[in-house]
Scaffold this active site. Sequence first.
Site, PDB file in Angstrom:
ATOM      1  CE1 TYR A  37      66.337  36.912 -30.036  1.00  0.00           C
ATOM      2  CE2 TYR A  37      66.095  37.803 -27.828  1.00  0.00           C
ATOM      3  CZ  TYR A  37      66.891  37.481 -28.908  1.00  0.00           C
ATOM      4  OH  TYR A  37      68.232  37.730 -28.863  1.00  0.00           O
ATOM      5  CE  LYS A  92      66.016  45.028 -60.013  1.00  0.00           C
ATOM      6  NZ  LYS A  92      66.224  45.356 -61.422  1.00  0.00           N
TER       7      LYS A  92
END
Length: 754
Positions: A37, A92
């Site tokens: 970060y 899925k």
Amino acid sequence: MGLDDDAREYHRSDPPGKIEISTTKPTNTQRDLSLAYSPGVAAPCRDIDADDERAFEYTAKGNLVGVVSNGSAVLGLGDIGAQASKPVMEGKGVLFKRFADIDVFDIELDEEDADDIVESVAAMEPTFGGINLEDIKAPECFEIEERLRERMDIPVFHDDQHGTAIISGAGLINAADIVDKDLSDLEIVFSGAGASAIATAKFYVSLGADASNITMCDSSGIITEERAAAGDVNDYKAQFASEGEGGDLADAMAGADVFVGLSVGGIVSREMVRSMAENPIIFAMANPDPEVTYDDAKEARDDTVIMGTGRSDYPNQVNNVLGFPFLFRGALDVRATDINEEMKRAAAEALADLARQDVPDAVVKAYGDQPLQFGPEYVIPKPLDPRVLFQVAPAVAEAAMESGVARTEVDTDQYAERLEARLGKSREMMRVVLNKARSEPKRVALAEGTDEKMIRAAYQMAEQGIANPVLLGDREVIESTTAHLGLDFEPEVVDPEEEHATDGYADRLHELRKRKGITRSEAGELIRRDTNYLGSVMVEQGDADALLTGLTHHYPSALRPPLQVIGTAEDAEYVAGVYMLTFKNRVVFCADTTVNQAPDAEVLAEVTKHTATLARRFNVEPRAAMLSYSNFGSVDNPGTRKPREAVELLHDDPEVDFPVDGEMQADTAVVEEILEDTYGFSELDGPANVLVFPNLEAGNIGYKLLQRLGGAEAIGPMLVGMDQPVHVMQRGDEVKDIVNLAGVAVVDAQGEGE
């Protein structure tokens, strides 16, 4: 509990749902966080700002698919809305990850208007490498997909339309071949005219079917030009309007070659099946109940009926999971801008070809040991077949490159190897060896040549160019089994009962063993009845380069003949069994696991050298640890002195050119922090990858615990120290294990000639 209650518990057990986000880079230190970060993340951001394509290099975009739905047409549930569809979309994502290692964010949009859905999805293009539209009702789904494909520069694919088309298309290719009919001549009837049916009909035309031979029926009967002109059907259905008079489904099916059901269960009778043309093809794909049951369709006819359904409890399941993960895998890996017709055809053709190949034992076991062999009951591969990934995805990637929608090029051979590595480290490691084997195949004698697994393995060795197999045993049995299995090859066979087949071998065995109490007649009998002796003498005489045995014998009885006939190498007094264990990010070789019960220091030292040589066959630079329950003298007794003395022998050996140290505990050997922080004086410059156990008991227990509880994949046992390549398998090994050991044996034989 029933299925519904089991499913509820499955989904709500902590943590709720089926997917999570995990990090792929270290986050253990302050520096790690500064790289992940602020402030380090600014550098890749600036690079992407200068060149959008760098997003594929610096972020997960290239392996991230958005599964998008509004829940308006969920299979079997209908319009349940966005929120209720979330478990389906998460599911899925599970399939994407499980079968193709693709990451997914599921996006449920509380929108009904096509314009709003298009705008919402298009705005997310910077996030994803591809979009999978799911469970959006027709006809809006057609418009949404078309507009997004035009607007977005990443693949957009509506699986409800195209998935069934591709999988059933693969089945159609094979079924037509089996019944000896040309695709262009097939009279095809569709029951159902929704998104899936229309896309499937269009895809069959793409494969070679004649559009004028397609009759499509909806709930009102045959779709005709008259109905289309009257505005009775939408523009999408009108594409397949038939000339002439209308009628119902029964009228349409009379004389048809193919029935494709994408409607509702139980609407096709036996009489309707009997009205079809000879050797009909029936894909009844309504779920959970097909338009006609498997049993009814089969019992209605005396000729060949090729039957497919959407169910897993019948042959030829048309399962979309055979398609979308691998289409996206191939598309993502060449950074495709679209999934076009060429890519879909390539997927169907690759699936059709795979169904014609010998099926791995693991797949057969996963489906209850039912026979899986190309024919009317097997025209579509099984979803759990791991080969789908590295056969379909490369075909899709190649089609993308050839059709001009790929942003980047891949070498398809190297790409297939990268895909295999996604299925596990063992495949990556074996690929190294198998590629070496292909460069110079050798003759490998297979002692149990009449065994079905050995014959199938021999076929795969020859087909893949890994080895030139020689099956030892009864020729008639071998040839009969080969024909029964439908294997298209003529194996080389040495039948000890055939005249002159083993001339000289008995004499040679007698010469080698006459001072061990073996008479000439006994030698002849051993050659005739024990193919382990026959194969051993063939290798010793140079008529074969390697020997594989052990599939149907106890390990000691299989090892005895090659030890007696071939013996150990010039620089070896002992042989040892080695297992290669592969984990997600590392490989270790464990020795000795099968031969030496109570080795002394000299045996341990010799086994270490042989195992290090084997590791290099796999392009692994060895770092060896002599294991004990003591660390560098922390316990001093005869047991701990033995591995310590072996290390001294190895350090004094000028031929040893790899780091080795010990005695040490197992965690010391494999945990870098312990080696560096506590035992910085160790000779090892990294975690050990060759683990030498102090005795057979520890070795056998250790590798099996690592395999079963540690999640390691095991390859072996590989026999080291023999004068010629010999490998003794474990009873019950699968065909892939035999092929893998054959590859190792060939590479060993290549080394013998250096």
